[in-house]
Scaffold this active site. Sequence first.
Site, PDB file in Angstrom:
ATOM      1  N   SER A 140     -33.680  38.153 -31.038  1.00  0.00           N
ATOM      2  CA  SER A 140     -33.587  36.733 -30.717  1.00  0.00           C
ATOM      3  C   SER A 140     -34.986  36.167 -30.639  1.00  0.00           C
ATOM      4  CB  SER A 140     -32.878  36.555 -29.369  1.00  0.00           C
ATOM      5  OG  SER A 140     -33.010  35.244 -28.862  1.00  0.00           O
ATOM      6  N   TYR A 153     -31.098  38.296 -20.642  1.00  0.00           N
ATOM      7  CA  TYR A 153     -30.886  38.215 -22.089  1.00  0.00           C
ATOM      8  C   TYR A 153     -32.192  38.477 -22.830  1.00  0.00           C
ATOM      9  CZ  TYR A 153     -30.088  35.970 -26.639  1.00  0.00           C
ATOM     10  OH  TYR A 153     -30.021  35.698 -27.986  1.00  0.00           O
TER      11      TYR A 153
END
Length: 246
Positions: A140, A153
């Site tokens: 990400s 995350y």
Amino acid sequence: MQGKTAIITGGGSGFGRETAIKLAQRGANISVVDISNEQGEETVKLCKELGTDAIFVEADVSKVEDVKRYVSQTVEHFGKIDLFFNNAGISGSGVRTLDCSEEEFDAIVAVNLKGAFYGLKYVVNEMLKTGGGSIVNTASLGGIVGMPTLGPYSATKHGIVGLTKTIAGEYGRDNIRINAIAPGTNETPMVKAFPAEAIKAMGEAVPMGRLGQPHEVGNVVAFLLSDEASYIHGAVISIDGGSAAL
């Protein structure tokens, strides 16, 4: 990719579905893995409409027995695994890192990091039996920079980058090629659920002035999995409209 077999986790929607379609268009057989039976079966239907073979395996990637099962069912049906998009993940509730509960932190680590590790462990073992393969992990933008309110995350996605680079060093001579993608904010079903003003603000914050589209990520994954990317190994490819450049 004619005759090759691909496993795609999180294949029921978003990046996973778009990549499944891209690979099916190129002739690959697809094993769609998702926790949602309805979404996974819809992806299978879309792939079969393109003339390829596809199966669905319902699995929670945080459970090692589920991971073993999606690997074994794929091998039983197709005979081998050539391509692996290690993509399934969750984001979290969006609170400041130290306000995150232990339960939520553990859940995000279990899906995003342990789930990816389990997939690598059992898929690579199968690839070694047949002479190698190609893997793309979903990291990400949050695996390259910090993401306020998404600390767990971001931590797991930094972990994905670490796993990718390390495994690249360990298995390159075994003809196993591995890379990671680092997508920015895309118009996935999760983002589309946000208020319109929030979506507009997210797009305006991107140097290109818009959010990404899942098919733009699918295009890059399909390329990285293909033989056209045969000398790209251990890389982390940003797909974020320039966000990581700031």
